[in-house]
Scaffold this active site. Structure first.
Site, short mmCIF file in Angstrom:
data_model
loop_
_atom_site.label_atom_id
_atom_site.label_comp_id
_atom_site.label_asym_id
_atom_site.label_seq_id
_atom_site.Cartn_x
_atom_site.Cartn_y
_atom_site.Cartn_z
N HIS A 68 0.85 -1.19 0.00
CA HIS A 68 0.00 0.00 0.00
C HIS A 68 0.88 1.23 0.00
O HIS A 68 1.94 1.22 0.62
CB HIS A 68 -0.89 0.01 1.25
CG HIS A 68 -2.06 0.91 1.12
ND1 HIS A 68 -1.98 2.26 1.35
CD2 HIS A 68 -3.34 0.66 0.76
CE1 HIS A 68 -3.17 2.79 1.14
NE2 HIS A 68 -4.01 1.85 0.78
N ASP A 112 -7.94 -5.49 0.17
CA ASP A 112 -8.43 -6.36 -0.89
C ASP A 112 -8.04 -7.82 -0.73
O ASP A 112 -8.51 -8.67 -1.48
CB ASP A 112 -7.91 -5.86 -2.26
CG ASP A 112 -8.50 -4.52 -2.63
OD1 ASP A 112 -9.70 -4.34 -2.38
OD2 ASP A 112 -7.77 -3.66 -3.13
N1 ACO Z 1 4.19 -7.67 -4.69
C1 ACO Z 1 5.54 -7.66 -4.88
N2 ACO Z 1 6.30 -6.56 -4.75
C2 ACO Z 1 5.68 -5.41 -4.43
C3 ACO Z 1 4.28 -5.35 -4.20
C4 ACO Z 1 3.54 -6.54 -4.34
N3 ACO Z 1 2.23 -6.53 -4.13
N4 ACO Z 1 3.94 -4.10 -3.90
C5 ACO Z 1 5.08 -3.38 -3.93
N5 ACO Z 1 6.14 -4.18 -4.24
C6 ACO Z 1 7.54 -3.79 -4.30
C7 ACO Z 1 7.87 -3.01 -5.57
O1 ACO Z 1 8.28 -3.87 -6.62
C8 ACO Z 1 8.98 -2.10 -5.10
O2 ACO Z 1 10.15 -2.87 -4.99
P1 ACO Z 1 11.59 -2.17 -5.25
O3 ACO Z 1 11.72 -1.12 -4.17
O4 ACO Z 1 12.57 -3.27 -5.14
O5 ACO Z 1 11.52 -1.57 -6.63
C9 ACO Z 1 8.54 -1.75 -3.66
O6 ACO Z 1 7.77 -2.87 -3.21
C10 ACO Z 1 7.71 -0.47 -3.56
O7 ACO Z 1 6.61 -0.61 -4.45
P2 ACO Z 1 5.94 0.58 -5.25
O8 ACO Z 1 5.28 0.04 -6.46
O9 ACO Z 1 6.94 1.68 -5.43
O10 ACO Z 1 4.88 1.06 -4.20
P3 ACO Z 1 3.68 2.02 -4.50
O11 ACO Z 1 3.40 2.73 -3.24
O12 ACO Z 1 3.93 2.83 -5.72
O13 ACO Z 1 2.48 1.02 -4.87
C11 ACO Z 1 0.70 -0.51 -4.63
C12 ACO Z 1 1.52 0.62 -3.97
C13 ACO Z 1 0.22 -0.05 -6.01
C14 ACO Z 1 -0.52 -0.77 -3.78
C15 ACO Z 1 1.59 -1.76 -4.74
O14 ACO Z 1 1.97 -2.19 -3.46
C16 ACO Z 1 0.90 -2.89 -5.51
O15 ACO Z 1 0.96 -2.94 -6.73
N6 ACO Z 1 0.19 -3.82 -4.77
C17 ACO Z 1 -0.55 -4.88 -5.43
C18 ACO Z 1 -1.87 -4.33 -5.94
C19 ACO Z 1 -2.83 -4.07 -4.80
O16 ACO Z 1 -3.03 -4.89 -3.92
N7 ACO Z 1 -3.47 -2.90 -4.89
C20 ACO Z 1 -4.48 -2.50 -3.92
C21 ACO Z 1 -3.98 -1.41 -3.04
S1 ACO Z 1 -5.17 -0.99 -1.83
C22 ACO Z 1 -6.35 -0.14 -2.68
O17 ACO Z 1 -6.12 0.59 -3.59
C23 ACO Z 1 -7.67 -0.36 -2.28
#
Ligand code: ACO
Length: 504
Positions: free
Chosen positions: A381, A438
């Site tokens: 998140h 979720d």
């Molecule tokens: N699985 C694996 N790796 C992940 C995940 C994940 N679910 N989420 C983040 N990471 C990793 C990224 O690859 C990144 O790694 P790095 O630092 O080595 O490059 C690091 O964690 C940071 O991730 P970002 O994408 O920069 O985080 P951001 O804050 O931009 O994204 C998000 C947040 C979109 C929720 C992300 O965690 C994600 O894609 N989660 C899966 C989708 C999801 O569950 N979305 C629902 C969110 S809650 C809502 O909107 C209701």
């Protein structure tokens, strides 16, 4: 790419904390130098002179007991210092009710010629809001100051919707008035039914929802333009009430089933289940635990601060587009798998793991591999760097519901294994990736019989009060301004139009 010349740049927020009594209900400190437009201004002072005047830092103590660095004297109070091109600028800071701090850069460009660049808005406070507070580090979520855990146990979706929109818990009379308004507005205009005919059977329900919300507005007088308070109350009741009717009708249409009308004596969530699952000759058997579980899902999704869809609603509303158009845009923003669409993506992921015979380990390995194109959906998140408090509540509710329905779901077992593996894996631990709202909600919705493609629609139904409250904050702003960010342009410079026969 054009690179700008290097500049010496430092950014030091400074605060002495004296006389600050931040707390719930305490208005933020007044901002400095506010112009008629509502913009604050920064002052430019000579760098060396300023350094001479700056007193030595001393350690002080804030009212909350935490130690802090402060400067003696008033000169630097609540100001950030920005040094650019040999000049020092003082920028005002703003402190929220819960002590969150921001540097106010509203007049940065006017004063310095610079803008800020913040990929994904991760450091940008786009507004001041009194609706929802999140402390992502501590896993705190409060609607209008009330912890989500308390609302989950004591409140209902409709009561919480009232709280979010009106800023206070309703009295008996207010709650009845609000419920009555929802009931009066539950039926779609009959002509709306023809719109459902135009969608192909394969349409995603989020596409239908967005289109139909926008269409809803067209059927009522006074929908386009800034509403007065009575119009706003009616429009918001119509939106909250009819979004569930549209959702149920789009499901019935996709299955070739006749529409079922709402029953005025049913409550909000029971009525939704009735419109979804009753047939013309037999009413759906409303189990209280099912109604409660779905009501809780709506309540837990009711608002969540400045996320992608809520920011979209505010952005659209800032152009003075109407409430229905703003909410329709919110539905589109919510749809994506990185946002509300994650609940659908979680179930697809769990199903895929189940069908492949994986116990979750292979998927976890793929989610850690940046080249696999996979992520552990329902994990991570932007704001929570701790367990999402909603996920905790939903997980418990999921266990309770399956138990009381005497139901087992192999996907729940996989989800729990994935969670446990991820929480013990250094990749997820280091990045502070925890289950979000979720991760378990889809398993509850599956148990209720809601089809997977409708999951994000359930999220949208729940989120409506939050969008409405945010829309209202935009309307009520004393200094209304359209939301219009800037950019750093990196395209071709001063190119010429080449006639087509001269192009290579
Ligand atoms: N699985 C694996 N790796 C992940 C995940 C994940 N679910 N989420 C983040 N990471 C990793 C990224 O690859 C990144 O790694 P790095 O630092 O080595 O490059 C690091 O964690 C940071 O991730 P970002 O994408 O920069 O985080 P951001 O804050 O931009 O994204 C998000 C947040 C979109 C929720 C992300 O965690 C994600 O894609 N989660 C899966 C989708 C999801 O569950 N979305 C629902 C969110 S809650 C809502 O909107 C209701």
């Amino acid at each position: 790419m054009i690179l700008s010349p290097l500049h010496r740049l430092s950014f030091h927020p400074e605060e002495n904390g004296l006389g600050r009594t931040s707390g719930i209900g305490t208005p933020p400190a007044p901002e400095k130098n506010r112009e008629r437009t509502g913009k604050t201004t920064c002052e430019s002072v000579d760098s060396e002179e300023n350094h001479e005047k700056r007193p030595a830092p001393v350690v002080g103590r804030k009212p909350n007991g935490k130690s802090q660095i402060k400067y003696k004297g008033d000169l630097m109070n609540d100001q950030a210092t920005l040094q650019l091109d040999g000049k020092v600028y003082q920028l005002p800071t703003v402190t929220g009710a819960e002590g969150e701090r921001a540097v106010d850069i509203s007049s940065l460009r006017d004063t310095t010629g610079y803008i800020t660049l913040d990929d994904g808005y991760a450091n940008t406070g786009a507004c001041k809001s009194a609706i929802t507070f999140i402390d992502g580090e501590k896993g705190i979520l409060r609607y209008r100051g009330i912890p989500i855990e308390e609302l989950a146990v004591k409140s209902s979706f409709v009561e919480t919707a009232y709280l979010i929109i009106n800023g206070k818990l309703p009295t008996h009379q207010e709650l009845k008035g609000f419920s009555d308004l929802l009931t009066q507005n539950e039926n779609l205009h009959e002509n709306m039914k023809y719109h459902f005919e135009g969608f192909p059977p394969s349409s995603h329900p989020m596409a239908i929802l967005s289109a139909m919300i926008n269409a809803t507005g067209c059927f009522y007088p006074g929908w386009n333009g800034l509403p007065n308070s009575q119009q706003f109350a009616e429009q918001s009741a119509r939106l909250i009430s009819q979004v569930r009717t549209i959702a149920a009708f789009s499901y019935r249409k996709s299955r070739g089933l006749p529409f079922i009308y709402a029953k005025p004596d049913y409550k909000y969530t029971a009525n939704f289940l009735h419109m979804m699952f009753s047939s013309p000759y037999q009413d759906y058997d409303l189990k209280p635990e099912v109604v409660r579980a779905l009501d809780l899902i709506f309540l837990l999704h009711a608002d969540h601060e400045q996320n992608c869809s809520t920011s979209t609603v505010r952005m659209v509303a800032s152009s003075e587009a109407n409430l229905f158009a703003s909410a329709a845009a919110g539905v589109c923003a919510l749809w994506g798998p990185l946002h509300g669409g994650a609940n659908q993506a979680v179930i697809s992921m769990l199903q895929q793991i189940h069908d492949s015979g994986d116990d979750g380990h292979a998927f976890i390995a793929a989610a850690k591999d940046k080249h696999s194109g996979k992520r552990l959906m329902g994990f991570g998140h932007r704001v929570y760097k701790h367990y999402d408090p909603r996920a905790k509540i939903i997980k418990e509710s999921c266990d309770q519901l399956l138990h009381s329905l005497h139901r087992e779901d192999p996907l729940l077992d996989i989800a729990k294994k994935l969670e446990s593996a991820a929480l013990h894996d250094s990749y997820f631990v280091e990045r502070k990736l925890y289950p979000n709202v979720d991760f378990y909600s889809g398993i509850i919705m599956r148990a209720i019989g809601i089809p997977t493609e409708m999951f994000t629609v359930m999220f949208a139904i729940g989120r409506m009060p939050g969008w409405i409250a945010n829309f209202k904050e935009i309307l009520d702003q004393p200094h209304k301004r359209i939301c219009r960010p800037r950019q750093i342009y990196i395209g071709p410079v001063a190119a010429r139009y080449l006639p087509i026969d001269q192009r290579l």
